[in-house]
Design a protein around this motif. Sequence first.
Motif, PDB file in Angstrom:
ATOM      1  N   ARG A  20       2.065   2.640   2.706  1.00 43.98           N
ATOM      2  CA  ARG A  20       1.632   3.480   3.830  1.00 43.98           C
ATOM      3  C   ARG A  20       2.817   4.118   4.513  1.00 43.98           C
ATOM      4  NH1 ARG A  20      -3.677   1.257   7.135  1.00 43.98           N
ATOM      5  NH2 ARG A  20      -5.077   1.972   5.519  1.00 43.98           N
TER       6      ARG A  20
ATOM      7  N   ASP B  93      -7.944   9.416   4.644  1.00 48.62           N
ATOM      8  CA  ASP B  93      -7.778   7.998   4.921  1.00 48.62           C
ATOM      9  C   ASP B  93      -6.416   7.643   5.486  1.00 48.62           C
ATOM     10  OD1 ASP B  93      -7.944   5.228   4.886  1.00 48.62           O
ATOM     11  OD2 ASP B  93      -7.240   5.123   2.813  1.00 48.62           O
ATOM     12  N   GLU B  94      -5.366   8.101   4.836  1.00 46.16           N
ATOM     13  CA  GLU B  94      -4.046   7.600   5.191  1.00 46.16           C
ATOM     14  C   GLU B  94      -3.239   8.577   6.038  1.00 46.16           C
ATOM     15  OE1 GLU B  94      -3.807   4.606   4.338  1.00 46.16           O
ATOM     16  OE2 GLU B  94      -5.175   4.412   2.650  1.00 46.16           O
TER      17      GLU B  94
ATOM     18  N   SER C 208     -10.510   4.972  -2.175  1.00 42.93           N
ATOM     19  CA  SER C 208     -10.819   3.545  -2.032  1.00 42.93           C
ATOM     20  C   SER C 208     -11.407   2.982  -3.316  1.00 42.93           C
ATOM     21  CB  SER C 208     -11.812   3.354  -0.886  1.00 42.93           C
ATOM     22  OG  SER C 208     -11.241   3.772   0.326  1.00 42.93           O
TER      23      SER C 208
ATOM     24  N   LYS D  21       0.820  -1.218   0.000  1.00 38.69           N
ATOM     25  CA  LYS D  21       0.000   0.000   0.000  1.00 38.69           C
ATOM     26  C   LYS D  21       0.849   1.262   0.000  1.00 38.69           C
ATOM     27  CE  LYS D  21      -3.650   1.002   2.116  1.00 38.69           C
ATOM     28  NZ  LYS D  21      -5.011   1.269   1.649  1.00 38.69           N
TER      29      LYS D  21
ATOM     30  N   SER E  49      -8.578  -0.718   2.778  1.00 44.83           N
ATOM     31  CA  SER E  49      -9.061  -0.510   1.419  1.00 44.83           C
ATOM     32  C   SER E  49      -7.899  -0.795   0.468  1.00 44.83           C
ATOM     33  CB  SER E  49      -9.590   0.914   1.265  1.00 44.83           C
ATOM     34  OG  SER E  49      -8.644   1.857   1.737  1.00 44.83           O
TER      35      SER E  49
ATOM     36  N   ASN F 241      -6.230   0.272  -2.009  1.00 43.09           N
ATOM     37  CA  ASN F 241      -5.683   1.357  -2.830  1.00 43.09           C
ATOM     38  C   ASN F 241      -4.288   1.695  -2.349  1.00 43.09           C
ATOM     39  OD1 ASN F 241      -7.691   2.378  -0.603  1.00 43.09           O
ATOM     40  ND2 ASN F 241      -6.101   3.937  -0.746  1.00 43.09           N
TER      41      ASN F 241
HETATM   42 MG    MG Z   1      -8.400   3.141   3.391  1.00 43.02          MG
END
Ligand code: MG
Length: 329
Positions: A59, A222-223, A153, A57, A145, A147
Amino acid sequence: MTAEPSTRVMTVTPEALAEAVGCLRAGGLVAFPTETVYGLGADATNAKAIARLYDAKGRPAFNPLIAHIQDAAAARGLGILDPLASRLAELFWPGPLTLVVPRQPDCRVAELATAGLATIALRVPAHTVARDLLAAFGRPIVAPSANRSGHVSPTTGQHVLADLRGRIDLVLDGGRSPVGLESTIVACIGEPALLRPGGLPRADIERVLGHSLADSPIEPADEAPLAPGQLPSHYAPRTPLRLNAQTVRAGEALLAFGEPSVSSSDRAVSVLNLSPGADMVEAAANLFSYLRTLDALGASGIAVMPIPQIGLGEAINDRLQRAAAPRPR
Ligand code: MG
Ligand code: TXA
């Protein structure tokens, strides 16, 4: 370093489900539809698979993940549901509701998945494919999610591919996610609070409570990395952490990485190496459990060797900095 997987796409058949289960058992990453959005699934009990998931991801930090389970009984094996959480579960599961509750002491979800928190996010999805996958796999599946970090998402298999092709093993294509919005997240730790609005309307929950739901947003986007203190019981070792250590001081334990280049490491009370071969995925998988083990020794401190800001290194350093920060007691 791990080789990039080639991503397979399969429409949902019994064979595809069997393939997905095999992949999850082997520590692989499988995107699958839920009624809200597509999730990127990994075996919740396998820290290494979870480290790969964060890597795929991209992240910037180890945001905690939602553990998906089959039913409320399975949820109770992982988290402690108070009467209100039980009531919400009974009324809205399966469905687009995630409950954040205290972790069970013997919860088998890897600590990396809950980012070392004392709480866990639980959801019973309603989508048939998600349910069939959970039933066939027989273990909790963590799924953010599907993505890339910072993107929106995905609600179709094509969206997933656009973001994650070549980074994950398999996409189960089950058509469009009907809700199209992530689940509503409610914390049930004392007074219930709305952490994220989503697919289950607030009013439906408030009707059950008989009063309005307190807001306690976890995420502007989201992130967005979680600020320390934003989450209940942010994990911190009791033993002071000394980051980027070049030497070990008397009484300290050592959290090593790569070639032990630290002077006087033989002086350490105990040494754990996150990854002798300097593999970031392996290091991330070991991070929380090694911190906990060293913390339990009663050492005067934990010296942490420098960890490069490469790949998951950024997220590892983010967590280490939070763990090292002074906090109010
Ligand atoms: Mg998410
Ligand atoms: O609809 C959904 O919830 C989808 C599908 C795949 O189930 N999943 C999803 O996961 O949206 P994700 O990782 O993109 O968002 C989950 C959010 C994150 O913002 C995370 O910080 C928060 O849940 N979260 C997870 N565990 C938490 C915890 N213990 N305390 C507070 N927030 C938590």
